[in-house]
Write an enzyme that holds these catalytic residues in place. Sequence first.
Site, mmCIF file in Angstrom:
data_model
loop_
_atom_site.group_PDB
_atom_site.id
_atom_site.type_symbol
_atom_site.label_atom_id
_atom_site.label_comp_id
_atom_site.label_asym_id
_atom_site.label_seq_id
_atom_site.Cartn_x
_atom_site.Cartn_y
_atom_site.Cartn_z
ATOM 1 N N ALA A 122 0.835 -1.207 0.000
ATOM 2 C CA ALA A 122 0.000 0.000 0.000
ATOM 3 C C ALA A 122 0.866 1.252 0.000
ATOM 4 C CB ALA A 122 -0.943 -0.018 1.199
ATOM 5 N N GLY A 127 -2.904 11.838 -4.501
ATOM 6 C CA GLY A 127 -1.942 12.892 -4.863
ATOM 7 C C GLY A 127 -0.518 12.381 -4.967
ATOM 8 N N ARG A 241 9.873 -5.375 -10.483
ATOM 9 C CA ARG A 241 9.676 -4.963 -11.887
ATOM 10 C C ARG A 241 9.913 -6.091 -12.891
ATOM 11 N NH1 ARG A 241 12.119 0.425 -10.774
ATOM 12 N NH2 ARG A 241 10.267 1.386 -9.916
ATOM 13 N N ARG A 266 -7.984 -20.722 -39.865
ATOM 14 C CA ARG A 266 -8.932 -19.821 -40.550
ATOM 15 C C ARG A 266 -8.685 -19.808 -42.064
ATOM 16 N NH1 ARG A 266 -13.812 -17.399 -40.785
ATOM 17 N NH2 ARG A 266 -13.717 -15.268 -41.586
ATOM 18 N N ILE A 336 -5.266 -10.286 -35.973
ATOM 19 C CA ILE A 336 -5.156 -11.541 -36.732
ATOM 20 C C ILE A 336 -6.475 -12.326 -36.671
ATOM 21 C CG2 ILE A 336 -4.005 -13.823 -36.707
ATOM 22 C CD1 ILE A 336 -1.373 -12.303 -36.192
ATOM 23 N N GLU A 362 3.401 -0.353 -11.061
ATOM 24 C CA GLU A 362 4.828 -0.468 -10.680
ATOM 25 C C GLU A 362 5.623 0.638 -11.340
ATOM 26 O OE1 GLU A 362 6.711 -3.437 -9.353
ATOM 27 O OE2 GLU A 362 4.973 -4.615 -8.822
HETATM 28 C C1 LIG Z 1 -4.932 -2.358 -11.466
HETATM 29 C C2 LIG Z 1 -3.981 -1.548 -10.639
HETATM 30 C C3 LIG Z 1 -3.397 -2.121 -9.517
HETATM 31 C C4 LIG Z 1 -2.527 -1.370 -8.712
HETATM 32 N N1 LIG Z 1 -2.017 -1.942 -7.571
HETATM 33 C C5 LIG Z 1 -1.281 -1.170 -6.710
HETATM 34 C C6 LIG Z 1 -0.860 -1.711 -5.460
HETATM 35 O O1 LIG Z 1 -1.095 -2.871 -5.130
HETATM 36 N N2 LIG Z 1 -0.179 -0.897 -4.608
HETATM 37 C C7 LIG Z 1 0.119 0.419 -4.910
HETATM 38 O O2 LIG Z 1 0.724 1.092 -4.090
HETATM 39 N N3 LIG Z 1 -0.280 0.947 -6.108
HETATM 40 C C8 LIG Z 1 -0.974 0.183 -7.002
HETATM 41 N N4 LIG Z 1 -1.399 0.712 -8.206
HETATM 42 C C9 LIG Z 1 -1.092 2.118 -8.511
HETATM 43 C C10 LIG Z 1 -0.069 2.304 -9.626
HETATM 44 O O3 LIG Z 1 1.215 1.951 -9.209
HETATM 45 C C11 LIG Z 1 -0.189 3.774 -10.107
HETATM 46 O O4 LIG Z 1 -1.433 3.857 -10.794
HETATM 47 C C12 LIG Z 1 0.950 4.212 -10.971
HETATM 48 O O5 LIG Z 1 2.137 4.331 -10.235
HETATM 49 C C13 LIG Z 1 0.664 5.554 -11.667
HETATM 50 O O6 LIG Z 1 0.241 6.508 -10.760
HETATM 51 P P1 LIG Z 1 -1.101 7.346 -11.074
HETATM 52 O O7 LIG Z 1 -2.173 6.379 -11.398
HETATM 53 O O8 LIG Z 1 -1.337 8.279 -9.947
HETATM 54 O O9 LIG Z 1 -0.772 8.155 -12.394
HETATM 55 P P2 LIG Z 1 -0.115 9.604 -12.500
HETATM 56 O O10 LIG Z 1 1.090 9.662 -11.642
HETATM 57 O O11 LIG Z 1 -1.164 10.636 -12.300
HETATM 58 O O12 LIG Z 1 0.331 9.620 -14.026
HETATM 59 C C14 LIG Z 1 -0.587 9.888 -15.076
HETATM 60 C C15 LIG Z 1 0.201 9.880 -16.392
HETATM 61 O O13 LIG Z 1 1.205 10.919 -16.352
HETATM 62 C C16 LIG Z 1 2.480 10.352 -16.578
HETATM 63 N N5 LIG Z 1 3.464 11.064 -15.762
HETATM 64 C C17 LIG Z 1 3.426 11.290 -14.425
HETATM 65 N N6 LIG Z 1 4.511 11.954 -14.022
HETATM 66 C C18 LIG Z 1 5.269 12.156 -15.144
HETATM 67 C C19 LIG Z 1 6.515 12.800 -15.389
HETATM 68 N N7 LIG Z 1 7.232 13.337 -14.396
HETATM 69 N N8 LIG Z 1 6.979 12.807 -16.653
HETATM 70 C C20 LIG Z 1 6.280 12.244 -17.669
HETATM 71 N N9 LIG Z 1 5.084 11.623 -17.490
HETATM 72 C C21 LIG Z 1 4.590 11.583 -16.245
HETATM 73 C C22 LIG Z 1 2.365 8.893 -16.206
HETATM 74 O O14 LIG Z 1 3.306 8.100 -16.877
HETATM 75 C C23 LIG Z 1 0.949 8.562 -16.620
HETATM 76 O O15 LIG Z 1 0.924 8.241 -17.995
HETATM 77 C C24 LIG Z 1 -2.233 -0.026 -9.053
HETATM 78 C C25 LIG Z 1 -2.784 0.543 -10.203
HETATM 79 C C26 LIG Z 1 -3.657 -0.200 -10.995
HETATM 80 C C27 LIG Z 1 -4.261 0.437 -12.218
#
Ligand SMILES: Cc1cc2nc3c(=O)[nH]c(=O)nc-3n(C[C@H](O)[C@H](O)[C@H](O)COP(=O)(O)OP(=O)(O)OC[C@H]3O[C@@H](n4cnc5c(N)ncnc54)[C@H](O)[C@@H]3O)c2cc1C
Length: 379
Positions: A122, A127, A241, A266, A336, A362
Amino acid sequence: MKEIEKEREMIRAAAAKTAQKMIQPRATEIDATGEFPLDLLDALGKQGFLSLILPEEYGGSDGDITSFCFAIEEFAKVCGSSSLLILAQGMGTLPIWLGGNSSQKELYFTQIFEKNRLTAFALTEMGGGSDIVSIKTTAKKQGRDYLLNGRKCFITHGSIAQFYSVFAVTDPKREREAISAFVVEDGTSGLGFGKREKMIGMRGSVTTDVIFENCRIPQENRLGEEDEGYQIAMRTLNMSRPAVGAQAVGIAQGALDYAIHYANERIQFKKTISSFQAIQFMIADMATQVETARSLVYQTAAQMDARIGDTEKLSAIAKCYASNAAMKVTTDAVQILGGYGYMKDYPVERMMRDAKVTQIYEEANQVLRLLVAHQLLKG
Ligand SMILES: Cc1cc2nc3c(=O)[nH]c(=O)nc-3n(C[C@H](O)[C@H](O)[C@H](O)COP(=O)(O)OP(=O)(O)OC[C@H]3O[C@@H](n4cnc5c(N)ncnc54)[C@H](O)[C@@H]3O)c2cc1C
């Protein structure tokens, strides 16, 4: 073959057998209903897949990343959600492995091994997604306890895990320097959960917010020293990773295998579509991406297992490349299959939906590319 290689091959063979016999027949239904497969959880636990990353005395492979990747790849070939179950379990466990003392390991690892306890990692908050150091969950010291307040989002195994590896700041002014790691046990007063998220892929996986409202935990639940949380989180992400990469490779391989099978069956223009060069080139390109991704993932895993050098850059490259490959290969597999690929009667659209998240979690690929560039340019 060395002993460790034999053991890894045994794990891969056992995972492949379980994937074919138990998971594949359930994959379509798990995706359609979105139900978390409790019966599979039980079976995977009995076979040791929930303790895969643990020390040997707790039934694990002693943190062997290659074995972890083998199992995840085999499961992902047939069902993304089931591979995520093992991946998230590893992520929830790694902070205890990396930061826990011997009595914490004894306490939690015994229960994971003997009682199939589920864990969660977690870290993410509304934010504080890519910008990890902006997390706002606080851990305030009160005597021998900590009082946790805040809200995590997108947590895999939220509401169904028994142990949560949680990251919180003890002093909001010091940001990353003040992040500490804790284990919060299910049932602790003040621990709550949001609604289950509705996801486009990995639909058998449970994802919720994890909420802390004056959640009191004893200081014995802190992993490592105060302020060591950021390092524990970063090391966990780095080590897991390659496993996301392996998940992407598995999903892509599953889609490629299905596309080949379909192309050989197919008939159009009185020939199998596999006899058309356009399809042959697509399949060759898909296989090239899968094999390249696999090489990168297992090169990273091998380097981690052999403790050779700094693996941060390579592990980011492997995750980025493999997840992008999975997205491209699964999309091409849908192509395909033509119109049939777009229908839920065939598994490739599920694989395409499952592949997407490997580019996001990740740490999103854009952020990992920044990490790679930073590593290259700093010298
Ligand atoms: C199905 C699922 C399971 C998950 N499981 C876990 C879990 O078990 N534990 C946990 O802690 N988290 C978990 N997550 C969270 C996940 O790790 C985050 O969603 C991820 O790190 C991206 O953060 P965000 O969603 O806030 O996107 P944001 O940080 O808001 O990013 C939005 C977009 O902006 C881009 N971006 C952001 N900053 C920059 C930058 N400086 N330069 C260029 N591009 C940028 C990103 O690449 C992305 O495309 C999970 C997410 C999903 C969808």
